[in-house]
Design a protein around this motif. Structure first.
Motif, short mmCIF file in Angstrom:
data_model
loop_
_atom_site.label_atom_id
_atom_site.label_comp_id
_atom_site.label_asym_id
_atom_site.label_seq_id
_atom_site.Cartn_x
_atom_site.Cartn_y
_atom_site.Cartn_z
N LEU A 192 0.83 -1.25 0.08
CA LEU A 192 -0.04 -0.09 0.02
C LEU A 192 0.99 1.37 -0.11
O LEU A 192 1.82 1.29 0.78
CB LEU A 192 -0.79 -0.12 1.25
CG LEU A 192 -2.04 -1.13 1.37
CD1 LEU A 192 -2.64 -1.28 2.69
CD2 LEU A 192 -3.01 -0.69 0.26
N SER A 193 0.67 2.21 -0.83
CA SER A 193 0.96 3.57 -0.75
C SER A 193 -0.18 4.53 -0.83
O SER A 193 -1.27 4.11 -1.10
CB SER A 193 1.90 3.88 -1.93
OG SER A 193 3.01 2.82 -2.24
N ALA A 194 0.04 5.89 -0.49
CA ALA A 194 -0.94 6.74 -0.83
C ALA A 194 -0.44 8.09 -0.93
O ALA A 194 0.56 8.58 -0.66
CB ALA A 194 -1.57 6.88 0.96
N VAL A 195 -1.28 8.80 -1.82
CA VAL A 195 -0.95 10.06 -2.29
C VAL A 195 -2.18 10.92 -1.74
O VAL A 195 -3.28 10.79 -2.31
CB VAL A 195 -0.69 10.21 -3.79
CG1 VAL A 195 -0.22 11.77 -4.07
CG2 VAL A 195 0.58 9.35 -3.90
N ALA A 196 -1.81 12.21 -1.27
CA ALA A 196 -3.01 13.11 -1.09
C ALA A 196 -2.89 14.17 -1.90
O ALA A 196 -1.82 14.81 -2.08
CB ALA A 196 -2.90 13.54 0.41
#
Length: 218
Positions: A192-196
């Motif tokens: 899992l990665s995340a970009v806001a």
């Protein structure tokens, strides 16, 4: 300069999930959109279940969007069941096409096609495997998919299930990093990665290659 409309918009977060393992993953074989479209292995199915449990416990995901390729859809469907959501498919999230390199390892490509491999590593405009897809083309369609998601799910958290090249590209674009950075990111299967994405047009990478949810499977 920020406008009033920009500052009033909320943050949209794309949670980037690489699909679970297939039979090709442990051997690190190139598996793009021009190959055999393998299914998840038993390990991959267990990884997808683990991701779903973790995301359901957090309770923040409001939509699930997937690549059309089987391994991604199977991962997305497993997670979506845990989340009580439907899976929406976006063709722009499919993996790159590696042409005649499909199914080969990096070592095999380097041995058989050293000059072509060197050109591919040096330039995002190079064509892999003679008939494959340039990274410049992947970047264009990944950006279009990103923009569609940001418009459709403004202010929400969206699970995006895709592949290593597309997800690395989304992270690279968020960072404003050069194309060469694609080869300097590790994105493990079912990570899992995340970009806001913020209302002022900026983006922040908040997570990269998190595999803590897979600890019990090791």
């Amino acid at each position: 300069m920020r406008t009033d409309s920009e500052t009033s918009r909320g943050t949209t977060t794309l949670v980037l999930l690489r699909h679970g393992e297939t039979a090709l993953t442990p051997e690190k074989r190139l598996s793009g959109s021009g190959g055999s479209d393998p299914a998840l292995s038993e390990t991959g199915r267990r990884q997808a279940e683990a991701v779903g449990r973790t995301l359901a416990a957090h309770g923040t995901v409001r939509a699930v969007v997937s690549s059309p390729l089987r391994r991604a859809r199977q991962t997305a469907e497993t997670a979506a069941r845990r989340l009580g959501l439907e899976v929406h498919v976006d063709d722009g999230l499919r993996e790159a096409d590696f042409g005649t390199w499909e199914g080969l390892t990096f070592a095999e490509v380097r041995e058989r096609h050293p000059h072509e491999m060197a050109a591919w590593l040096a330039s995002p405009a190079a064509v892999p495997g003679g008939t494959g897809e340039r990274f410049t083309a992947v970047a264009r369609r990944a950006a279009r998919s990103r923009d569609r998601l940001l418009a459709r799910y403004e202010g929400q958290t969206v699970l995006v299930v895709s592949h290593v090249v597309v997800l690395r590209t989304l992270i690279r674009l968020a960072l404003g990093a050069p194309p060469a950075s694609l080869f300097r990111m590790e994105l493990s299967a079912a990570s899992l990665s995340a970009v806001a994405y913020h209302g002022d047009g900026t983006a922040t990478v908040r997570k990269l290659n998190d595999t803590s949810h897979l600890a019990d499977l090791r």
